[in-house]
Enzyme design. Structure first.
Site, PDB file in Angstrom:
ATOM      1  N   TRP A 100      -5.634   1.571   0.420  1.00 12.88           N
ATOM      2  CA  TRP A 100      -4.241   1.596   0.889  1.00 12.88           C
ATOM      3  C   TRP A 100      -3.686   3.008   0.840  1.00 12.88           C
ATOM      4  O   TRP A 100      -2.980   3.438   1.745  1.00 12.88           O
ATOM      5  CB  TRP A 100      -3.373   0.628   0.094  1.00 12.88           C
ATOM      6  CG  TRP A 100      -3.784  -0.801   0.257  1.00 12.88           C
ATOM      7  CD1 TRP A 100      -4.224  -1.650  -0.725  1.00 12.88           C
ATOM      8  CD2 TRP A 100      -3.816  -1.566   1.485  1.00 12.88           C
ATOM      9  NE1 TRP A 100      -4.520  -2.879  -0.186  1.00 12.88           N
ATOM     10  CE2 TRP A 100      -4.283  -2.856   1.154  1.00 12.88           C
ATOM     11  CE3 TRP A 100      -3.502  -1.281   2.810  1.00 12.88           C
ATOM     12  CZ2 TRP A 100      -4.439  -3.867   2.104  1.00 12.88           C
ATOM     13  CZ3 TRP A 100      -3.659  -2.288   3.766  1.00 12.88           C
ATOM     14  CH2 TRP A 100      -4.121  -3.563   3.403  1.00 12.88           C
ATOM     15  N   ASP A 167       3.969   3.185  -3.406  1.00 13.93           N
ATOM     16  CA  ASP A 167       3.629   1.875  -2.838  1.00 13.93           C
ATOM     17  C   ASP A 167       3.378   0.939  -4.013  1.00 13.93           C
ATOM     18  O   ASP A 167       2.377   1.057  -4.710  1.00 13.93           O
ATOM     19  CB  ASP A 167       2.374   2.027  -1.970  1.00 13.93           C
ATOM     20  CG  ASP A 167       1.868   0.695  -1.417  1.00 13.93           C
ATOM     21  OD1 ASP A 167       2.469  -0.355  -1.721  1.00 13.93           O
ATOM     22  OD2 ASP A 167       0.866   0.711  -0.668  1.00 13.93           O
ATOM     23  N   LYS A 191       2.752 -10.060  -2.046  1.00 10.89           N
ATOM     24  CA  LYS A 191       1.883  -9.941  -3.213  1.00 10.89           C
ATOM     25  C   LYS A 191       2.580 -10.436  -4.487  1.00 10.89           C
ATOM     26  O   LYS A 191       1.940 -10.918  -5.382  1.00 10.89           O
ATOM     27  CB  LYS A 191       1.424  -8.503  -3.414  1.00 10.89           C
ATOM     28  CG  LYS A 191       0.755  -7.875  -2.198  1.00 10.89           C
ATOM     29  CD  LYS A 191      -0.722  -8.156  -2.112  1.00 10.89           C
ATOM     30  CE  LYS A 191      -1.350  -7.814  -0.771  1.00 10.89           C
ATOM     31  NZ  LYS A 191      -1.122  -6.458  -0.321  1.00 10.89           N
TER      32      LYS A 191
HETATM   33  C1  LIG Z   1      -1.474  -5.473   0.778  1.00  6.02           C
HETATM   34  C2  LIG Z   1      -1.140  -4.056   0.542  1.00  6.02           C
HETATM   35  C3  LIG Z   1      -0.663  -3.230   1.571  1.00  6.02           C
HETATM   36  C4  LIG Z   1      -0.535  -3.687   3.003  1.00  6.02           C
HETATM   37  O1  LIG Z   1       0.529  -4.529   3.159  1.00  6.02           O
HETATM   38  P1  LIG Z   1       0.947  -5.128   4.591  1.00  6.02           P
HETATM   39  O2  LIG Z   1       2.229  -5.786   4.256  1.00  6.02           O
HETATM   40  O3  LIG Z   1      -0.149  -6.059   4.999  1.00  6.02           O
HETATM   41  O4  LIG Z   1       1.092  -3.999   5.539  1.00  6.02           O
HETATM   42  C5  LIG Z   1      -0.312  -1.935   1.253  1.00  6.02           C
HETATM   43  N1  LIG Z   1      -0.436  -1.464   0.004  1.00  6.02           N
HETATM   44  C6  LIG Z   1      -0.905  -2.221  -1.021  1.00  6.02           C
HETATM   45  C7  LIG Z   1      -1.013  -1.636  -2.381  1.00  6.02           C
HETATM   46  C8  LIG Z   1      -1.270  -3.542  -0.779  1.00  6.02           C
HETATM   47  O5  LIG Z   1      -1.729  -4.303  -1.780  1.00  6.02           O
END
Ligand SMILES: *Cc1c(COP(=O)(O)O)cnc(C)c1O
Length: 354
Positions: A100, A167, A191
């Site tokens: 990511w 993030d 998540k």
């Molecule tokens: C799942 C995830 C993403 C991507 O998320 P989307 O909503 O599918 O774009 C980005 N960063 C992390 C750390 C993730 O676990």
């Protein structure tokens, strides 16, 4: 029968939230209307959006500290480019701790110079880099607090005067941090907060307005802040369900209380991984994630037996990501310790059987 769901995302949410959200689809608050058929400009929905925004700031301890919360669309993946679009004038730093992070770096390079301040790619991202220096001439430094795929988590964030962008998609609201150290936090809902379809962005307003480029309205944080996260039709159901989850979290005692439970769950599974000779942990011990535990079988011949055993026990979603292999148990806030114990029992059974 309800399964023990270890899926990495979209993932488990509290059972109470599923129930309340499903009732609201048929009839929201005895209004005779579904939550997904009312106007997003109606008082009912504006109240939901405002409650969601203020609960997010309250739970993070950021009320009255110059932050705004937004519920946007396009997933965390859109934030990879939106952060750079809004904040990157000359040069930004990135800490590369997994797939990511690497995707965020790729997008940022479209907007300016990107320095990879540290990376753990050389070891297939099984650890968190440490001891690096953060250059002072950066517009911001970006990190990924929890690496969902590899099962590592940052336990110490860089200390720097450079604005910190993070993030937090897979560990938002799971542990206590001094969130005021961050200038911008983003997290895809699916998540740890709600269904897929919305992304929480928490921004300290003083980092905005510094880039010279023109920004299209939908990608401009200032536009969304100005419209109270209602510039266009928001994803009403995803925001509503996220709000219910935040209410649930508050009623459980907030982040402090859930962190205690998350620590217990992580301890339970990692102790099994460490004592059971049939399993090996993937991530470096000191960098292990409280949310996603990654592990492999010491002997691949046992795979068929083990897979049959956990499926039989009503366990779902423990297959590892293809870039790591093996298994991954995602234990987000809504997962009970009983579900983790069910998986640990099966791991023990395999040892007794083998
Ligand atoms: C799942 C995830 C993403 C991507 O998320 P989307 O909503 O599918 O774009 C980005 N960063 C992390 C750390 C993730 O676990």
């Amino acid at each position: 029968m309800k399964k023990h769901n270890f899926s990495a995302g979209p993932c488990i949410l509290p059972q109470e939230v599923f129930k309340e959200a499903s009732e609201a689809i048929l009839d929201y608050n005895n209004s005779g209307l579904s939550i997904i058929e009312i106007s997003h400009r109606s008082k009912d929905f504006v109240d939901i959006m405002e409650e969601a925004r203020s609960l997010a700031l309250e739970l993070l301890g950021l009320e009255g500290k110059g932050y705004k919360a937004l519920f946007l669309q396009g997933g965390a993946s859109t934030q990879f480019l939106m952060t750079a679009y809004n904040l990157l004038q000359n040069k930004a730093g990135y800490i590369d701790t997994g797939s990511w992070s690497a995707k965020a770096i790729k997008e940022a390079k479209l907007f300016g110079e990107v320095v990879e301040v540290a990376s753990s790619k050389n070891e297939n991202y099984n650890y968190i880099p440490k001891g690096y220096a953060v250059p002072e001439d950066l517009d911001y430094i970006h990190c990924t607090s929890n690496n969902t795929i590899f099962g590592t988590q940052i336990h110490e964030f860089p200390t720097t005067n450079v604005p910190l962008v993070c993030d937090m998609s897979s560990d938002i609201f799971s542990r206590q941090l001094d969130f005021s150290k961050f200038s911008l936090i983003y997290a895809g809902a699916q998540k740890n907060m709600g269904p897929a379809g919305t992304t929480l962005v928490v921004i300290k307003e003083d980092v905005l307005g510094k880039v010279k480029r023109q920004i299209p309205s939908m990608l401009d944080y200032q536009v969304h802040i100005g419209k109270a996260s209602m510039f266009n039709t928001p994803p009403v159901f995803a925001v509503y369900t996220s709000m219910l989850t935040l209410r649930w979290l508050k009623s459980k005692g907030g982040i402090a209380a859930i962190e205690e439970l998350n620590e217990k769950k992580a301890k339970l599974i990692y102790s099994e991984i460490d004592v059971n000779p049939l399993f090996n942990g993937f991530a470096a011990k000191e960098d292990r994630s409280m949310m996603n535990a990654t592990f492999t079988l010491a002997n691949e011949d046992l795979k068929e037996t083990f897979d049959a055993m956990w499926k039989e026990a009503g366990i779902n979603g423990v297959n590892g990501h293809r870039s790591v292999g093996g298994y991954r148990a995602s234990m987000y806030n809504a997962m009970t310790i009983e579900s983790v114990a069910a998986l640990v029992d099966i791991m023990g059974d395999l040892e007794r059987k083998a």
